[in-house]
Design a protein around this motif. Structure first.
Motif, PDB file in Angstrom:
ATOM      1  N   LYS A   1       6.570  -7.922 -14.211  1.00 34.35           N
ATOM      2  CA  LYS A   1       5.780  -6.700 -14.284  1.00 34.35           C
ATOM      3  C   LYS A   1       5.582  -6.080 -12.901  1.00 34.35           C
ATOM      4  N   VAL A   2       5.631  -4.735 -12.890  1.00 36.91           N
ATOM      5  CA  VAL A   2       5.281  -3.964 -11.698  1.00 36.91           C
ATOM      6  C   VAL A   2       4.084  -3.097 -12.054  1.00 36.91           C
ATOM      7  N   SER A   3       3.053  -3.123 -11.212  1.00 39.60           N
ATOM      8  CA  SER A   3       1.829  -2.372 -11.495  1.00 39.60           C
ATOM      9  C   SER A   3       1.456  -1.488 -10.320  1.00 39.60           C
ATOM     10  N   ARG A   4       0.674  -0.468 -10.658  1.00 39.67           N
ATOM     11  CA  ARG A   4       0.137   0.477  -9.674  1.00 39.67           C
ATOM     12  C   ARG A   4      -1.362   0.531  -9.915  1.00 39.67           C
TER      13      ARG A   4
ATOM     14  N   TYR B   1       0.871  -1.171   0.000  1.00 40.82           N
ATOM     15  CA  TYR B   1       0.000   0.000   0.000  1.00 40.82           C
ATOM     16  C   TYR B   1       0.908   1.221   0.000  1.00 40.82           C
ATOM     17  N   GLY B   2       0.923   1.948  -1.104  1.00 40.18           N
ATOM     18  CA  GLY B   2       1.850   3.053  -1.255  1.00 40.18           C
ATOM     19  C   GLY B   2       1.426   4.298  -0.507  1.00 40.18           C
ATOM     20  N   PRO B   3       2.363   5.195  -0.246  1.00 39.77           N
ATOM     21  CA  PRO B   3       2.030   6.470   0.410  1.00 39.77           C
ATOM     22  C   PRO B   3       1.149   7.353  -0.459  1.00 39.77           C
TER      23      PRO B   3
ATOM     24  N   LEU C   1      -2.352   0.810  -4.642  1.00 40.66           N
ATOM     25  CA  LEU C   1      -1.836  -0.512  -4.347  1.00 40.66           C
ATOM     26  C   LEU C   1      -0.786  -0.850  -5.407  1.00 40.66           C
ATOM     27  N   TRP C   2       0.429  -1.122  -4.977  1.00 45.72           N
ATOM     28  CA  TRP C   2       1.519  -1.500  -5.859  1.00 45.72           C
ATOM     29  C   TRP C   2       1.704  -3.014  -5.776  1.00 45.72           C
TER      30      TRP C   2
ATOM     31  N   PHE D   1       9.256   8.658   0.631  1.00 46.06           N
ATOM     32  CA  PHE D   1       8.981   8.520  -0.799  1.00 46.06           C
ATOM     33  C   PHE D   1       8.755   9.858  -1.498  1.00 46.06           C
ATOM     34  N   ASP D   2       8.171  10.819  -0.814  1.00 43.21           N
ATOM     35  CA  ASP D   2       7.912  12.110  -1.451  1.00 43.21           C
ATOM     36  C   ASP D   2       9.210  12.795  -1.863  1.00 43.21           C
TER      37      ASP D   2
END
Length: 466
Positions: free
Chosen positions: A68-71, A54-56, A60-61, A105-106
């Motif tokens: 593959k990487v998805s968002r 769960y990304g900032p 959902l990553w 992350f920001d």
């Protein structure tokens, strides 16, 4: 529940019956303790999802083993593939594995990925850092290369600690001697600076190795108190949940599970071995874990949630107040979706599960692979008295022993029937208002149907026996 007991037809029929009481998106409505929860497939048709985060950014990553990487936008349902890694080797259990986002992350939009690749006739593993530019992952930099790997036993989870360091699990790559070899990065927990360098305060100067003696750790999570937990695949016995500590040895291959055999006791005493908090024989094929402490589902507060592949269930492990031991362990959703690879908890208390039946060992079902969302019907939980959709309620659901049945439509008396997954009536009894009890002590784990006849009415509801 043994998987062969439940055919896809039975699963579909149970889901269809459950959906009568829920919204059309919901697949099941059950109880975790006294909290009503819904389960919903939010994305399907993917291939062997491995990591969920769960990304900032509120997205959902996730990774898929093929590279593959998805968002995924949880509000709109839109999925964007943000990276495809061409040199990922998907072979056996190898492929694109763990992922972590930098805690700041920001300011530092760095995404860390672990994957397997071909190096001549050998399989290797590398840690790579990418930059998120707002639409794709770019500027990949290899931080650690040539980690021993194989078609199995590769780890590898990533987790940032409260110290700002990146922790990485590695498997023994099928060579058990790696785990005790201080010159090999395999079978270890590694501690890494965000730029890929070795922290100066690691246990051994000039080494990434932070803990050793591990076989194949596929789950890592820090609690808010800074304790690091890891799920560990055993051989044919003794899957483990470990409390991972700096400089400790976890025994493999000399020790499996607890130090309880003469040779194991000697090895443990001589090598600073830390015993597991919990162990399972027969094995579950334990996988991803996360920490839960949200008021949305009070029954799971201060617990480690752990997925399993072979056992195809979610396990909740209630921690002691200090987090140093396990108070209780409970099983959930046994065989309902199949092989569960990872679990992720959102800041709002929702849980996401990665179903991984297309990994070469599972039996894919329609729509597999998929990601499941588990959410409380009310954000702060819901009391059983306030649940009233005109159908009977079995409390708790899942049931382990005795369940209480409540139904507002029940008159002075009636009759109930319990049917197993094949539709066979296995028990009958008297249904009395305002509530009555059913005993499941002699039932096998699985899904059942409760049917009540009262005052010319017939209603049914499914329930789960643990």
């Amino acid at each position: 529940m043994n998987n062969h007991i439940k055919s896809n037809l039975i699963i579909v029929s149970v889901i269809a019956l459950l959906s009568v009481a829920c919204s059309k998106e919901s697949e099941s409505q059950l109880y975790i303790g006294s909290t009503a929860i819904d389960t919903t497939t939010i994305i399907s048709g993917i291939d062997t999802p491995w990591e969920l985060l769960y990304g900032p950014d509120g997205y959902l990553w996730f990774t898929e083993r093929a590279g593959k990487v998805s968002r995924f936008n949880l509000l709109t349902g839109e999925r964007n593939i943000i990276l495809t890694i061409p040199d990922v080797l998907e072979y056996g259990e190898a492929g694109l594995l763990g992922m972590a986002l930098h805690p700041g992350f920001d300011a530092e939009p760095w995404v860390y990925l672990v994957y397997n690749y071909s190096s001549g006739e050998f399989i290797k593993e590398r840690l790579v850092r990418y930059v998120w530019n707002g639409s794709t992952l770019t500027d990949g930099i290899t931080l650690i290369n040539n980690i021993p790997a194989n078609s199995y036993h590769n780890g590898s989870r990533l987790a940032f600690g409260p110290d700002g360091k990146l922790y990485m699990s590695t498997g023994d790559a099928g060579f058990t001697s790696n785990s005790q070899n201080p010159n090999s990065l395999a079978g270890k927990i590694l501690r890494i600076n965000p730029d890929g360098s070795i922290p100066a305060d690691n246990p051994v100067a000039g080494s990434y190795i932070w803990a050793s003696g591990l076989r194949n750790t596929q789950g890592l999570v820090f609690s808010p108190d800074g304790l690091l937990y890891g799920s560990e695949h055993g051989p044919n016995n003794d899957d483990e949940l470990n409390l991972l500590e700096e400089g400790r040895n976890y025994g493999w291959p000399a020790v499996a599970g607890f130090c309880d055999l003469p040779a194991e006791i000697t090895f443990c005493q001589e090598n600073n071995v830390k015993e597991p908090l919990y162990a399972w024989t027969p094995t579950l094929a334990v996988a991803g874990i996360d920490y839960y402490n949200h008021e949305a589902i009070p029954h799971w507060q201060h617990s480690v949630l752990m997925t399993s592949l072979k056992a195809s269930k979610l396990v909740s492990l209630k921690l002691s107040t200090d987090g140093l031991s396990i108070v209780s362990a409970e099983n959930w959703f046994d065989g309902f979706w199949g092989r569960l690879r990872d679990v992720c908890v959102s800041p709002g208390g929702k849980i996401y599960l990665a179903v991984s039946n297309r990994d070469g060992r599972g039996t894919p079902r329609p729509g597999d692979d998929r990601i499941i969302e588990i959410s409380a019907v009310s954000p702060t939980g819901i009391s059983r008295a306030s649940v009233n959709d005109g159908r009977p309620k079995v409390i708790p659901n899942p049931v382990n022993g005795t369940g209480l049945v409540e139904w507002d439509g029940l008159k002075a008396s009636g009759e109930y029937f319990i049917l197993d997954a094949t539709g066979t009536i296995i028990a009958t009894g008297k249904a009395t208002a305002p509530a009555f009890s059913i005993s499941t002590a002699l039932y096998k784990p699985g899904y059942y149907i409760l049917r009540i006849n009262s005052d010319n009415q017939t209603v049914s509801t499914p329930f789960l026996v643990m």
